[in-house]
Design a protein around this motif. Structure first.
Motif, mmCIF file in Angstrom:
data_model
loop_
_atom_site.group_PDB
_atom_site.id
_atom_site.type_symbol
_atom_site.label_atom_id
_atom_site.label_comp_id
_atom_site.label_asym_id
_atom_site.label_seq_id
_atom_site.Cartn_x
_atom_site.Cartn_y
_atom_site.Cartn_z
ATOM 1 N N SER A 157 -2.602 -7.373 -8.773
ATOM 2 C CA SER A 157 -2.097 -6.204 -8.007
ATOM 3 C C SER A 157 -1.613 -6.452 -6.672
ATOM 4 N N LEU A 158 -0.806 -5.585 -6.192
ATOM 5 C CA LEU A 158 -0.344 -5.722 -4.738
ATOM 6 C C LEU A 158 -1.164 -4.613 -3.969
ATOM 7 N N GLY A 159 -2.231 -4.942 -2.911
ATOM 8 C CA GLY A 159 -2.677 -3.903 -2.393
ATOM 9 C C GLY A 159 -3.419 -2.903 -3.317
ATOM 10 N N CYS A 160 -3.198 -1.570 -3.057
ATOM 11 C CA CYS A 160 -4.064 -0.424 -4.000
ATOM 12 C C CYS A 160 -3.182 -0.148 -5.146
ATOM 13 N N SER A 161 -2.186 -0.852 -5.367
ATOM 14 C CA SER A 161 -1.330 -0.473 -6.618
ATOM 15 C C SER A 161 -1.895 -0.643 -7.636
#
Length: 228
Positions: A157-161
């Motif tokens: 995942s990228l960040g909180c995605s």
């Protein structure tokens, strides 16, 4: 972003959202407008010029909201059809069709079946093999040229995605895959005779009381016999 040219399409009628595509500024590219109700869809299309000896590649990016109306779906399918007529297409995005079984090329829900029909009608290949969001296959990569997309990897995942990143390569000189299967040349077929032979099948009587699987096997047998 330094070193990149970016294309974007903002979400209409709602705050936030939209889609964006960054292209290395060393590549010659231009945005395409397919001219078919583009205001209805969250999609954009960019033609990337191929270097010497390589053809151009059309790259498409799409987000399909889960509550998208049929009218917007039909507009998207027309765009996909127009883009698929190019020699090389790579289309990626979140299409929100979790109920499609790509292994069996089957779907139960109406909207999923319509999307699957669009993919099949335009001879597109879906290259993602692993579910990426809570066991669902929402994010897809579609291409109209076998061997054009390779080295597909999930990168977390990228960040909180809650979506996973997908890394892949567009291989300018698509690898030619030599098939060992013998296939019929349907361009030389007598389509009128073929249609007539299939029309002779007493379907109501032959399929009476049969389930879906048995009905398919019976019809398939008649189809192969007519084909021969």
């Amino acid at each position: 972003m330094v070193g990149y040219r970016f294309f974007r399409k903002n979400r209409q009628g709602r705050q936030g959202g939209g889609i964006v595509l960054y292209v290395n500024d060393q590549l010659e590219c231009m945005e395409l407008y397919l001219g078919m109700d583009e205001e209805l869809t969250e999609s954009l299309w960019v033609r990337i010029k191929g270097r010497a000896g390589a053809g151009d590649v059309i790259v498409g990016v799409c987000y399909r909201p889960p509550d998208q109306e049929d009218r917007a779906d039909e507009a998207l399918y027309r765009q996909i059809g127009a883009a698929s007529r190019s020699q090389a297409l790579v289309l990626m995005g979140d299409f929100r069709h979790p109920h499609i079984c790509w292994r069996d090329n089957a779907a139960e829900h109406k909207q999923c079946r319509k999307f699957l029909e669009c993919v099949n009608d335009n001879f597109l290949l879906q290259v993602i093999e692993e579910p990426m969001r809570r066991g669902a296959m929402l994010d897809l990569i579609l291409t109209n040229k076998e061997g054009l997309v390779g080295d597909v990897k999930l990168k977390g995942s990228l960040g909180c995605s809650d979506h996973e990143m997908v890394e892949f390569k567009i291989l300018r000189a698509a690898r030619r895959v030599r098939s060992k299967l013998t296939t019929l040349d349907f361009r030389r077929a007598d389509s009128g005779l073929f249609r007539d032979l299939l029309g002779r099948i007493p379907r109501d009587k032959a399929l009476e009381g049969r389930g879906a699987q048995d009905s398919w096997l019976i019809f398939k047998g008649h189809l192969l016999q007519a084909q021969e």
